[in-house]
Motif scaffolding. Structure first.
Motif, PDB file in Angstrom:
ATOM      1  N   PRO A  26      26.967  -2.500 -17.033  1.00  0.00           N
ATOM      2  CA  PRO A  26      26.738  -1.292 -16.234  1.00  0.00           C
ATOM      3  C   PRO A  26      25.280  -0.859 -16.304  1.00  0.00           C
ATOM      4  N   ILE A  27      24.838  -0.182 -15.256  1.00  0.00           N
ATOM      5  CA  ILE A  27      23.470   0.354 -15.209  1.00  0.00           C
ATOM      6  C   ILE A  27      23.545   1.850 -14.933  1.00  0.00           C
ATOM      7  N   SER A  28      23.002   2.631 -15.837  1.00  0.00           N
ATOM      8  CA  SER A  28      22.857   4.064 -15.607  1.00  0.00           C
ATOM      9  C   SER A  28      21.421   4.309 -15.159  1.00  0.00           C
ATOM     10  N   THR A  29      21.260   4.954 -14.001  1.00  0.00           N
ATOM     11  CA  THR A  29      19.926   5.176 -13.442  1.00  0.00           C
ATOM     12  C   THR A  29      19.552   6.653 -13.514  1.00  0.00           C
ATOM     13  N   ILE A  30      18.272   6.897 -13.746  1.00  0.00           N
ATOM     14  CA  ILE A  30      17.746   8.261 -13.813  1.00  0.00           C
ATOM     15  C   ILE A  30      16.628   8.388 -12.787  1.00  0.00           C
ATOM     16  N   SER A  31      16.831   9.240 -11.807  1.00  0.00           N
ATOM     17  CA  SER A  31      15.788   9.524 -10.825  1.00  0.00           C
ATOM     18  C   SER A  31      14.963  10.690 -11.370  1.00  0.00           C
ATOM     19  N   PHE A  32      13.718  10.377 -11.754  1.00  0.00           N
ATOM     20  CA  PHE A  32      12.907  11.349 -12.491  1.00  0.00           C
ATOM     21  C   PHE A  32      11.741  11.851 -11.656  1.00  0.00           C
ATOM     22  N   GLY A  33      11.689  13.149 -11.426  1.00  0.00           N
ATOM     23  CA  GLY A  33      10.610  13.753 -10.642  1.00  0.00           C
ATOM     24  C   GLY A  33      11.174  14.657  -9.560  1.00  0.00           C
ATOM     25  N   THR A  34      10.323  15.061  -8.625  1.00  0.00           N
ATOM     26  CA  THR A  34      10.732  15.932  -7.528  1.00  0.00           C
ATOM     27  C   THR A  34      10.324  15.308  -6.197  1.00  0.00           C
ATOM     28  N   ARG A  35      10.819  15.892  -5.132  1.00  0.00           N
ATOM     29  CA  ARG A  35      10.464  15.400  -3.795  1.00  0.00           C
ATOM     30  C   ARG A  35       9.078  15.851  -3.363  1.00  0.00           C
ATOM     31  N   THR A  36       8.475  16.755  -4.119  1.00  0.00           N
ATOM     32  CA  THR A  36       7.145  17.271  -3.766  1.00  0.00           C
ATOM     33  C   THR A  36       6.040  16.669  -4.629  1.00  0.00           C
ATOM     34  N   GLY A  37       6.369  15.640  -5.403  1.00  0.00           N
ATOM     35  CA  GLY A  37       5.363  15.048  -6.281  1.00  0.00           C
ATOM     36  C   GLY A  37       4.248  14.343  -5.522  1.00  0.00           C
ATOM     37  N   VAL A  38       3.029  14.488  -6.022  1.00  0.00           N
ATOM     38  CA  VAL A  38       1.866  13.796  -5.445  1.00  0.00           C
ATOM     39  C   VAL A  38       1.043  13.211  -6.583  1.00  0.00           C
ATOM     40  N   VAL A  39       0.282  12.164  -6.248  1.00  0.00           N
ATOM     41  CA  VAL A  39      -0.584  11.542  -7.232  1.00  0.00           C
ATOM     42  C   VAL A  39      -1.938  11.280  -6.566  1.00  0.00           C
ATOM     43  N   GLU A  40      -3.006  11.399  -7.354  1.00  0.00           N
ATOM     44  CA  GLU A  40      -4.354  11.160  -6.822  1.00  0.00           C
ATOM     45  C   GLU A  40      -4.779   9.730  -7.125  1.00  0.00           C
ATOM     46  N   LEU A  41      -5.094   9.005  -6.069  1.00  0.00           N
ATOM     47  CA  LEU A  41      -5.597   7.637  -6.201  1.00  0.00           C
ATOM     48  C   LEU A  41      -6.886   7.516  -5.409  1.00  0.00           C
ATOM     49  N   GLU A  42      -7.981   7.253  -6.134  1.00  0.00           N
ATOM     50  CA  GLU A  42      -9.301   7.110  -5.519  1.00  0.00           C
ATOM     51  C   GLU A  42      -9.638   8.322  -4.657  1.00  0.00           C
ATOM     52  N   GLY A  43      -9.352   9.513  -5.219  1.00  0.00           N
ATOM     53  CA  GLY A  43      -9.691  10.750  -4.538  1.00  0.00           C
ATOM     54  C   GLY A  43      -8.735  11.159  -3.435  1.00  0.00           C
ATOM     55  N   GLU A  44      -7.703  10.413  -3.217  1.00  0.00           N
ATOM     56  CA  GLU A  44      -6.755  10.730  -2.148  1.00  0.00           C
ATOM     57  C   GLU A  44      -5.424  11.164  -2.766  1.00  0.00           C
ATOM     58  N   ARG A  45      -4.867  12.247  -2.208  1.00  0.00           N
ATOM     59  CA  ARG A  45      -3.590  12.757  -2.684  1.00  0.00           C
ATOM     60  C   ARG A  45      -2.454  12.062  -1.906  1.00  0.00           C
ATOM     61  N   ILE A  46      -1.649  11.333  -2.636  1.00  0.00           N
ATOM     62  CA  ILE A  46      -0.592  10.543  -2.004  1.00  0.00           C
ATOM     63  C   ILE A  46       0.770  11.083  -2.440  1.00  0.00           C
ATOM     64  N   PRO A  47       1.629  11.422  -1.482  1.00  0.00           N
ATOM     65  CA  PRO A  47       2.972  11.906  -1.833  1.00  0.00           C
ATOM     66  C   PRO A  47       3.789  10.799  -2.509  1.00  0.00           C
ATOM     67  N   VAL A  48       4.475  11.168  -3.599  1.00  0.00           N
ATOM     68  CA  VAL A  48       5.329  10.200  -4.312  1.00  0.00           C
ATOM     69  C   VAL A  48       6.685  10.865  -4.600  1.00  0.00           C
ATOM     70  N   PRO A  49       7.476  11.109  -3.563  1.00  0.00           N
ATOM     71  CA  PRO A  49       8.792  11.734  -3.768  1.00  0.00           C
ATOM     72  C   PRO A  49       9.748  10.781  -4.460  1.00  0.00           C
ATOM     73  N   VAL A  50      10.678  11.342  -5.197  1.00  0.00           N
ATOM     74  CA  VAL A  50      11.683  10.496  -5.854  1.00  0.00           C
ATOM     75  C   VAL A  50      12.611   9.896  -4.793  1.00  0.00           C
ATOM     76  N   ASP A  51      13.222   8.790  -5.155  1.00  0.00           N
ATOM     77  CA  ASP A  51      14.119   8.107  -4.225  1.00  0.00           C
ATOM     78  C   ASP A  51      15.515   8.044  -4.844  1.00  0.00           C
ATOM     79  N   ASP A  52      16.260   9.131  -4.690  1.00  0.00           N
ATOM     80  CA  ASP A  52      17.590   9.212  -5.293  1.00  0.00           C
ATOM     81  C   ASP A  52      18.546   8.162  -4.731  1.00  0.00           C
ATOM     82  N   ALA A  53      18.456   7.920  -3.429  1.00  0.00           N
ATOM     83  CA  ALA A  53      19.447   7.067  -2.758  1.00  0.00           C
ATOM     84  C   ALA A  53      19.492   5.662  -3.338  1.00  0.00           C
TER      85      ALA A  53
END
Length: 324
Positions: free
Chosen positions: A226-253
């Motif tokens: 069996p595999i238990s999965t944990i979706s960690f974070g929020t749908r509004t999460g963003v990360v900065e890469l090379e000065g650019e803000r990139i949305p990184v929403p969780v993917d529950d599905a």
């Protein structure tokens, strides 16, 4: 559930004793009325003692019933620590785990919770650790030494891409290797994969590809893992890469589907804070680290029956100046 229900036939003996007691009391009363002066009898008989004189026998009857049930071997389910099990902790270390929607960052919170989970996991469990971004890395092979995982969690390093399927395949390989050392899959202890991720798989593009996450989950089902999965974070999460803000929403599905495609016994969780993640791991610890077994539960019945029998004896001596 009773181990020896035929012992309940002894309740017929208890019923017979009750019947005999009632018969003797009626005979005694009839004899007293026949040969005694009622006025004198009422004047010399303590009313309070007469009113409660049957209480000790009533208590003794209940005690005998309880002790009879104890002889029948009542059974009860209880949780006991597993002597053996294998758990592979698989953690996503893609760049999106650097998002700050979970304080201080997703990865820092994930590390703190993983260390707590490893430190508190039942001692008899073999625990291993795998990290994955574009490729998987086995940091700790399954071992009962959980301190190895606690130390390795601090070494997690972020990298590009998210190859969830590769992380699962790597965990299955570690489980297969350990099982072969323990005498094969049939003789091996139960295994469980705990997968923490915050986003959709990016390598390959299709999770149904031969090395995709859904294919890996189906392979886990074949191997009864069996595999238990944990979706960690929020749908509004963003990360900065090379000065650019990139949305990184969780993917529950997709993470939910992974747990559904694998062998029965896995669960899907969501967590958007360190507190929620700790609660998820606590739930998993109870599920994985313990097993429910059915065993003897006669002790409470013996204890209650013995206590009531002693109480009946004391009451009889106090009220009737004799044992019931």
């Amino acid at each position: 559930m009773l181990a020896n229900p035929w012992w309940l036939l002894a309740l017929l003996v208890v019923a017979a004793l009750v019947g005999l007691y009632v018969y003797i009391q009626r005979k005694r009363n009839a004899r007293a009325i026949r040969f005694a002066n009622l006025e004198i009898l009422r004047s010399v008989t303590p009313k309070r003692t007469d009113r409660y004189r049957h209480v000790p026998f009533a208590i003794l009857t209940v005690a005998l019933i309880l002790l009879t049930v104890a002889l029948a071997g009542p059974q009860a389910d209880r949780k006991v620590p597993r002597n053996k099990a294998t758990v592979m902790l698989v953690i996503d270390v893609s760049r999106s785990m650097n998002a700050t929607d979970v304080a201080p960052t997703r990865i820092k919170a994930a590390q703190a919770a993983a260390k707590k989970f490893a430190a508190e996991l039942t001692k008899g469990v073999n625990l291993g650790l795998i990290s994955f971004a574009g490729t998987p890395t086995t940091l700790v092979s399954p071992t009962p030494d959980h301190t190895a995982t606690v130390k390795a969690v601090d070494k997690l390093q972020l990298d590009d891409k998210t190859a969830t399927g590769e992380g699962i395949f790597a965990a299955l390989e570690q489980i297969r290797t350990l099982n072969s050392l323990l005498g094969g899959d049939e003789a091996a202890p139960p295994a469980h994969i705990v997968l923490l991720s915050d986003g959709k798989e990016t390598v390959p593009d299709n999770p149904d590809d031969p090395r995709g996450a859904f294919t890996a989950a189906r392979k886990a089902k074949e191997r009864k893992v069996p595999i238990s999965t944990i979706s960690f974070g929020t749908r509004t999460g963003v990360v900065e890469l090379e000065g650019e803000r990139i949305p990184v929403p969780v993917d529950d599905a997709s993470l939910k589907k992974i747990s559904q495609l694998a062998a029965p016994g896995g669960r899907f969780f969501t967590a958007s804070s360190l507190e929620e993640l700790n609660a998820v791991y606590k739930s998993l610890q109870e599920q994985i680290g313990y097993e429910t077994t059915r065993g003897d539960n006669s002790h409470p019945w013996v204890l209650a029956g013995t206590a009531l029998a002693l109480l009946a004896a004391a009451g009889a001596l106090l009220l009737n100046q004799r044992l019931p």
